[in-house]
Write a protein that holds these residues in place. Structure first.
Motif, PDB file in Angstrom:
ATOM      1  N   MET A   1       0.855  -1.173   0.000  1.00  0.00           N
ATOM      2  CA  MET A   1       0.000   0.000   0.000  1.00  0.00           C
ATOM      3  C   MET A   1       0.894   1.227   0.000  1.00  0.00           C
ATOM      4  O   MET A   1       1.816   1.323   0.790  1.00  0.00           O
ATOM      5  CB  MET A   1      -0.900  -0.035   1.245  1.00  0.00           C
ATOM      6  CG  MET A   1      -1.689   1.216   1.458  1.00  0.00           C
ATOM      7  SD  MET A   1      -3.003   1.085   2.683  1.00  0.00           S
ATOM      8  CE  MET A   1      -2.141   0.742   4.161  1.00  0.00           C
ATOM      9  N   ILE A  37      -8.138   2.812   8.386  1.00  0.00           N
ATOM     10  CA  ILE A  37      -7.190   2.311   7.393  1.00  0.00           C
ATOM     11  C   ILE A  37      -6.114   1.470   8.068  1.00  0.00           C
ATOM     12  O   ILE A  37      -5.758   0.400   7.584  1.00  0.00           O
ATOM     13  CB  ILE A  37      -6.588   3.463   6.574  1.00  0.00           C
ATOM     14  CG1 ILE A  37      -7.672   4.086   5.684  1.00  0.00           C
ATOM     15  CG2 ILE A  37      -5.417   2.977   5.735  1.00  0.00           C
ATOM     16  CD1 ILE A  37      -7.257   5.374   5.008  1.00  0.00           C
ATOM     17  N   SER A  41      -6.150  -2.456   7.263  1.00  0.00           N
ATOM     18  CA  SER A  41      -5.170  -2.668   6.201  1.00  0.00           C
ATOM     19  C   SER A  41      -4.397  -3.974   6.340  1.00  0.00           C
ATOM     20  O   SER A  41      -3.800  -4.425   5.368  1.00  0.00           O
ATOM     21  CB  SER A  41      -4.208  -1.495   6.114  1.00  0.00           C
ATOM     22  OG  SER A  41      -3.432  -1.413   7.278  1.00  0.00           O
ATOM     23  N   SER A  45      -8.728  -5.492   4.249  1.00  0.00           N
ATOM     24  CA  SER A  45      -9.024  -4.469   3.251  1.00  0.00           C
ATOM     25  C   SER A  45      -8.294  -4.752   1.951  1.00  0.00           C
ATOM     26  O   SER A  45      -7.345  -5.523   1.901  1.00  0.00           O
ATOM     27  CB  SER A  45      -8.646  -3.082   3.768  1.00  0.00           C
ATOM     28  OG  SER A  45      -7.251  -2.963   3.827  1.00  0.00           O
ATOM     29  N   VAL A  47      -6.660  -2.418  -1.150  1.00  0.00           N
ATOM     30  CA  VAL A  47      -6.312  -1.074  -1.601  1.00  0.00           C
ATOM     31  C   VAL A  47      -5.977  -1.152  -3.078  1.00  0.00           C
ATOM     32  O   VAL A  47      -5.155  -1.966  -3.489  1.00  0.00           O
ATOM     33  CB  VAL A  47      -5.116  -0.504  -0.812  1.00  0.00           C
ATOM     34  CG1 VAL A  47      -4.766   0.882  -1.311  1.00  0.00           C
ATOM     35  CG2 VAL A  47      -5.424  -0.490   0.678  1.00  0.00           C
ATOM     36  N   ARG A  49      -5.354   1.317  -6.677  1.00  0.00           N
ATOM     37  CA  ARG A  49      -5.242   2.629  -7.309  1.00  0.00           C
ATOM     38  C   ARG A  49      -5.900   2.559  -8.679  1.00  0.00           C
ATOM     39  O   ARG A  49      -5.559   1.707  -9.495  1.00  0.00           O
ATOM     40  CB  ARG A  49      -3.789   3.056  -7.453  1.00  0.00           C
ATOM     41  CG  ARG A  49      -3.707   4.439  -8.071  1.00  0.00           C
ATOM     42  CD  ARG A  49      -2.351   5.040  -7.985  1.00  0.00           C
ATOM     43  NE  ARG A  49      -2.354   6.351  -8.622  1.00  0.00           N
ATOM     44  CZ  ARG A  49      -1.345   7.175  -8.613  1.00  0.00           C
ATOM     45  NH1 ARG A  49      -0.238   6.841  -7.979  1.00  0.00           N
ATOM     46  NH2 ARG A  49      -1.420   8.337  -9.212  1.00  0.00           N
ATOM     47  N   TRP A  54      -6.792   6.455  -4.747  1.00  0.00           N
ATOM     48  CA  TRP A  54      -6.688   5.192  -4.042  1.00  0.00           C
ATOM     49  C   TRP A  54      -8.074   4.870  -3.507  1.00  0.00           C
ATOM     50  O   TRP A  54      -8.781   5.756  -3.021  1.00  0.00           O
ATOM     51  CB  TRP A  54      -5.738   5.301  -2.852  1.00  0.00           C
ATOM     52  CG  TRP A  54      -4.304   5.396  -3.203  1.00  0.00           C
ATOM     53  CD1 TRP A  54      -3.533   6.523  -3.203  1.00  0.00           C
ATOM     54  CD2 TRP A  54      -3.445   4.332  -3.595  1.00  0.00           C
ATOM     55  NE1 TRP A  54      -2.253   6.221  -3.584  1.00  0.00           N
ATOM     56  CE2 TRP A  54      -2.171   4.881  -3.833  1.00  0.00           C
ATOM     57  CE3 TRP A  54      -3.629   2.968  -3.785  1.00  0.00           C
ATOM     58  CZ2 TRP A  54      -1.097   4.107  -4.230  1.00  0.00           C
ATOM     59  CZ3 TRP A  54      -2.550   2.200  -4.180  1.00  0.00           C
ATOM     60  CH2 TRP A  54      -1.312   2.766  -4.388  1.00  0.00           C
ATOM     61  N   VAL A  56      -9.696   2.447  -0.688  1.00  0.00           N
ATOM     62  CA  VAL A  56      -9.446   1.543   0.429  1.00  0.00           C
ATOM     63  C   VAL A  56     -10.771   0.855   0.740  1.00  0.00           C
ATOM     64  O   VAL A  56     -11.688   1.458   1.291  1.00  0.00           O
ATOM     65  CB  VAL A  56      -8.930   2.299   1.668  1.00  0.00           C
ATOM     66  CG1 VAL A  56      -8.612   1.316   2.788  1.00  0.00           C
ATOM     67  CG2 VAL A  56      -7.713   3.145   1.317  1.00  0.00           C
TER      68      VAL A  56
END
Length: 78
Positions: A1, A37, A41, A45, A47, A49, A54, A56
């Motif tokens: 990330m 986050i 994360s 999650s 992530v 782009r 981004w 999330v």
């Protein structure tokens, strides 16, 4: 990330939009988003782009962050 969590911020309108979309009652939306986050994360999650943002994707919602400025744009319930 590649999201630099310490650089995250938002505008006043962004803060109002996030609070409204997620029905938050916190006064510190940025800290809330950072904590979410960090918390999600690890394993829960995704992530991704896409273009300049981004996304999330956490368990219950998606937080959108501008990749260049690290501005939290919005968040939505899934």
């Amino acid at each position: 990330m590649n999201i630099q969590i310490d650089k995250l911020h938002t505008t006043q309108l962004g803060e109002e939009r996030i609070k409204r979309n997620l029905s938050l009652e916190t006064d510190d939306v940025v800290s809330w988003c950072k904590e979410v986050i960090r918390t999600y994360s690890a394993d829960d999650s995704h992530v991704e782009r896409r273009g300049k943002n981004w996304y999330v994707d956490c368990v219950k919602f998606v937080i959108t962050v501008n990749a260049h400025s690290h501005t939290i744009i919005t968040a939505h319930n899934k």
